[in-house]
Design an enzyme around this catalytic site. Structure first.
Site, PDB file in Angstrom:
ATOM      1  CG  ASP A   9      16.453  33.407  22.173  1.00 13.97           C
ATOM      2  OD1 ASP A   9      17.174  32.697  21.686  1.00 13.97           O
ATOM      3  OD2 ASP A   9      15.298  32.935  22.723  1.00 13.97           O
ATOM      4  CG  HIS A  37      23.382  31.931  18.039  1.00  8.58           C
ATOM      5  ND1 HIS A  37      24.637  32.184  18.332  1.00  8.58           N
ATOM      6  CD2 HIS A  37      22.611  31.979  18.994  1.00  8.58           C
ATOM      7  CE1 HIS A  37      24.757  32.045  19.625  1.00  8.58           C
ATOM      8  NE2 HIS A  37      23.620  31.741  20.174  1.00  8.58           N
TER       9      HIS A  37
HETATM   10  P1  GDP Z   1      20.515  35.012  19.257  1.00 11.58           P
HETATM   11  O1  GDP Z   1      19.955  33.638  20.084  1.00 11.58           O
HETATM   12  O2  GDP Z   1      20.814  36.153  20.321  1.00 11.58           O
HETATM   13  O3  GDP Z   1      21.169  34.941  18.034  1.00 11.58           O
HETATM   14  O4  GDP Z   1      18.842  35.471  18.799  1.00 11.58           O
HETATM   15  P2  GDP Z   1      17.857  34.207  17.762  1.00 11.58           P
HETATM   16  O5  GDP Z   1      18.351  34.091  16.663  1.00 11.58           O
HETATM   17  O6  GDP Z   1      17.508  33.202  18.641  1.00 11.58           O
HETATM   18  O7  GDP Z   1      16.565  35.280  17.974  1.00 11.58           O
HETATM   19  C1  GDP Z   1      16.482  36.473  17.226  1.00 11.58           C
HETATM   20  C2  GDP Z   1      15.386  36.624  16.145  1.00 11.58           C
HETATM   21  O8  GDP Z   1      15.104  37.782  15.618  1.00 11.58           O
HETATM   22  C3  GDP Z   1      15.954  35.757  15.086  1.00 11.58           C
HETATM   23  O9  GDP Z   1      14.948  35.058  14.341  1.00 11.58           O
HETATM   24  C4  GDP Z   1      16.415  36.832  14.030  1.00 11.58           C
HETATM   25  O10 GDP Z   1      16.502  36.503  12.453  1.00 11.58           O
HETATM   26  C5  GDP Z   1      15.536  37.959  14.206  1.00 11.58           C
HETATM   27  N1  GDP Z   1      16.155  39.497  14.287  1.00 11.58           N
HETATM   28  C6  GDP Z   1      17.515  39.830  14.571  1.00 11.58           C
HETATM   29  N2  GDP Z   1      17.644  41.146  14.497  1.00 11.58           N
HETATM   30  C7  GDP Z   1      16.528  41.599  14.185  1.00 11.58           C
HETATM   31  C8  GDP Z   1      15.889  42.938  13.797  1.00 11.58           C
HETATM   32  O11 GDP Z   1      16.586  43.962  14.110  1.00 11.58           O
HETATM   33  N3  GDP Z   1      14.667  42.897  13.593  1.00 11.58           N
HETATM   34  C9  GDP Z   1      13.655  42.064  13.309  1.00 11.58           C
HETATM   35  N4  GDP Z   1      12.515  41.954  12.886  1.00 11.58           N
HETATM   36  N5  GDP Z   1      14.173  40.565  13.489  1.00 11.58           N
HETATM   37  C10 GDP Z   1      15.412  40.544  13.814  1.00 11.58           C
HETATM   38  P1  IMO Z   2      20.372  32.004  22.824  1.00  5.43           P
HETATM   39  O1  IMO Z   2      22.083  31.709  22.720  1.00  5.43           O
HETATM   40  C1  IMO Z   2      17.095  31.873  25.272  1.00  5.43           C
HETATM   41  C2  IMO Z   2      17.248  29.297  28.729  1.00  5.43           C
HETATM   42  C3  IMO Z   2      16.275  28.127  28.621  1.00  5.43           C
HETATM   43  C4  IMO Z   2      15.774  27.975  30.257  1.00  5.43           C
HETATM   44  C5  IMO Z   2      17.185  27.865  30.925  1.00  5.43           C
HETATM   45  C6  IMO Z   2      17.892  26.943  31.199  1.00  5.43           C
HETATM   46  O2  IMO Z   2      19.746  31.447  21.486  1.00  5.43           O
HETATM   47  O3  IMO Z   2      20.365  33.185  23.179  1.00  5.43           O
HETATM   48  P2  IMO Z   2      19.119  25.100  29.746  1.00  5.43           P
HETATM   49  O4  IMO Z   2      18.709  24.229  28.288  1.00  5.43           O
HETATM   50  O5  IMO Z   2      20.322  26.173  29.135  1.00  5.43           O
HETATM   51  O6  IMO Z   2      19.657  24.374  30.933  1.00  5.43           O
HETATM   52  O7  IMO Z   2      17.834  26.066  29.869  1.00  5.43           O
HETATM   53  O8  IMO Z   2      17.964  28.597  29.972  1.00  5.43           O
HETATM   54  N1  IMO Z   2      17.974  29.218  27.621  1.00  5.43           N
HETATM   55  C7  IMO Z   2      17.868  30.234  26.517  1.00  5.43           C
HETATM   56  N2  IMO Z   2      17.024  30.971  26.396  1.00  5.43           N
HETATM   57  N3  IMO Z   2      18.198  31.682  24.398  1.00  5.43           N
HETATM   58  C8  IMO Z   2      19.065  30.814  24.632  1.00  5.43           C
HETATM   59  O9  IMO Z   2      20.092  30.805  23.854  1.00  5.43           O
HETATM   60  C9  IMO Z   2      19.028  30.157  25.854  1.00  5.43           C
HETATM   61  N4  IMO Z   2      19.683  29.234  26.238  1.00  5.43           N
HETATM   62  C10 IMO Z   2      19.203  28.802  27.534  1.00  5.43           C
HETATM   63  O10 IMO Z   2      15.020  28.392  28.100  1.00  5.43           O
HETATM   64  O11 IMO Z   2      15.015  28.954  30.582  1.00  5.43           O
HETATM   65 MG    MG Z   3      18.593  32.239  20.298  1.00  5.09          MG
END
Ligand code: GDP
Ligand code: IMO
Ligand code: MG
Length: 426
Positions: A9, A37
């Site tokens: 994340d 994502h």
């Molecule tokens: P990923 O799994 O690595 O793609 O990340 P996620 O999408 O799960 O979580 C990142 C969150 O932060 C999302 O809701 C994005 O829209 C948000 N985000 C990404 N970059 C920024 C940033 O620079 N500032 C803020 N405030 N939010 C961001």
């Molecule tokens: P993105 O791509 C955050 C974490 C789960 C749990 C552990 C194992 O959005 O960054 P699983 O279901 O994979 O067997 O869970 O890994 N986990 C993540 N946490 N972002 C993710 O993906 C994750 N994918 C798995 O929360 O702790």
């Molecule tokens: Mg994510």
């Protein structure tokens, strides 16, 4: 190559979307719908599960052999994109990717329930059981879905064991062969047009001088080999995994951008040395909107951990860093940054502990940097950031000896500052 440098994340989706514009192919190589994502573009929010984050630019999007696919979830994703006017015509699926079956979901749920306090806190998407069956050589691959005879046979063989397990170990209801065979045959019809030899496709693209962006899912510390085992996911999340997960040689990856938040979050259980104690954690969570994309769970929040980030630089061969969500830190008077861990034995280390007990029981040693109070989301140039914000970024660079080439200042696609070297990193 884009890789998560923390516990997932980090904002990989946003960074991939940004760099996808200049790429020909975007390829996912690991994980499945446990990834979430989020991309915010033109006032619209897109939540991607399986789909590579190049889809919004209409790029060729590859889901490689190292991924696991839940056909039902993927079909929903395809339908959603089509419904919102986005073409999915250029999506390509590897026939070697393994299929998440209903028993995998049931076992993931049952296993977590049974573990109780010792649970991993998985996303309950069947990830672990699917990768386990793959290693056990009992898995069903996407290519199996297209031959009804093979599919039926494989489901029958699997159910003979899985139903015993579901009923006797987890007290769950057994699954039914006919219903499953029919459901997965129907998925197969929908998925057939997307199937391709994705290793060959990527190799050909690279040979003809095209740009391929590899999109890592999850994060470094969730890697099955080098992460905080057993609190990890079940796939290789490191940059090296892209070579095996796609089916290309490691020499084809020439630059690795690590994505890290300006602080740290973690979903699920497991050790987290810089987790914030007290009300400031709640404040970071609220300001950062730190709730899971997949499960809606609260993300645990912590201060930036440079020991863990240095480890990520080492494991992935990171050549540039994208530091996201710097805007979330505006309005904190002081920003602790972890430089070393104090070990239970009394010593201190700047290197990530090789032994789990050291990591579980270490305490962070912080240097406190000054914060800033003005919002930074409208800023368009690094030089215009408040002085403490610039110093924060430069501190990270100096400590890690890696350039920070992209800085996130908001969720929207445009909210990013690019610095010298960004083009090379992309
Ligand atoms: P990923 O799994 O690595 O793609 O990340 P996620 O999408 O799960 O979580 C990142 C969150 O932060 C999302 O809701 C994005 O829209 C948000 N985000 C990404 N970059 C920024 C940033 O620079 N500032 C803020 N405030 N939010 C961001
Ligand atoms: P993105 O791509 C955050 C974490 C789960 C749990 C552990 C194992 O959005 O960054 P699983 O279901 O994979 O067997 O869970 O890994 N986990 C993540 N946490 N972002 C993710 O993906 C994750 N994918 C798995 O929360 O702790
Ligand atoms: Mg994510």
């Amino acid at each position: 190559m884009i890789v998560g440098a923390q516990w997932g994340d980090e904002g990989k989706g946003k960074v991939v979307d940004l760099l996808a514009r200049e790429s020909d192919i975007v390829a996912r190589y690991n994980g499945g719908p446990n990834a979430g994502h989020t991309i915010v573009a033109g006032g619209e929010t897109w939540k991607l599960r399986h789909m590579p984050s190049g889809i919004l630019w209409g790029k060729e999007c590859v889901i490689g052999a190292g991924c696991v696919v839940d056909p039902g979830v993927f079909v929903e994703e395809l339908d959603e994109f089509e419904r919102r006017g986005m073409s999915t015509e250029r999506v390509r699926l590897s026939g070697n990717a393994h299929v998440i079956m209903p028993w995998h979901l049931a076992i993931d749920r049952g296993s977590e329930r049974r573990l109780g306090k010792l649970k991993i806190g998985t996303t309950r998407r069947g990830i672990g059981p699917t990768y386990a069956d793959k290693a056990y050589r009992l898995g069903i691959r996407l290519q199996d879905l297209f031959d009804p005879k093979i599919l039926r046979q494989k489901i029958e063989v699997a159910l003979a064991e899985k139903n015993v397990w579901l009923e006797r170990v987890y007290g769950d209801t057994p699954l039914e062969l006919e219903e499953l065979a029919a459901r997965y045959e129907s998925h197969a019809q929908r998925l057939r047009p997307y199937l391709a030899d994705t290793s060959l496709l990527v190799d050909r693209a690279l040979r003809s001088g095209k740009d391929v962006l590899f999109e890592g899912a999850h994060g470094t510390l969730l890697d099955i080999d080098h992460g905080t085992y057993p609190f990890v996911t079940s796939s290789p999340t490191l940059s090296g995994g892209a070579a095996t997960g796609i089916g290309i040689g490691p020499t084809r990856i020439d630059a690795v951008t690590g994505v890290a938040k300006a602080y740290v979050t973690r979903v699920g259980e497991g050790p987290f040395p810089t987790e914030i104690e007290g009300p400031e954690q709640e404040r970071v969570r609220e300001l950062g909107g730190e709730f899971g994309t997949v499960t809606g769970r609260e993300r645990r929040c912590g201060w930036l951990d440079l020991v863990a980030l240095r480890y990520a630089v080492r494991l992935n061969g990171i050549t540039a860093l994208a530091l996201t969500k710097l805007d979330v830190l505006s309005s904190f008077a002081e920003l602790p940054v972890c430089l070393r861990y104090r070990l239970p034995s009394g010593g201190e280390t700047g290197d990530f502990p090789a032994h789990q007990s050291d990591f579980h029981h270490c305490r962070p040693v912080y240097e406190t940097l000054p914060g800033w109070s003005e919002p930074i989301d409208e800023i368009e140039d690094f030089g215009d950031l408040p002085e403490p914000a610039r110093r924060y970024v430069e501190f990270v660079e100096r400590e890690l000896e890696v350039d920070v080439t992209l800085i996130g200042t908001g969720a929207e696609r445009e909210r990013v500052l690019a610095r010298a070297g960004a083009a090379a990193a992309a």
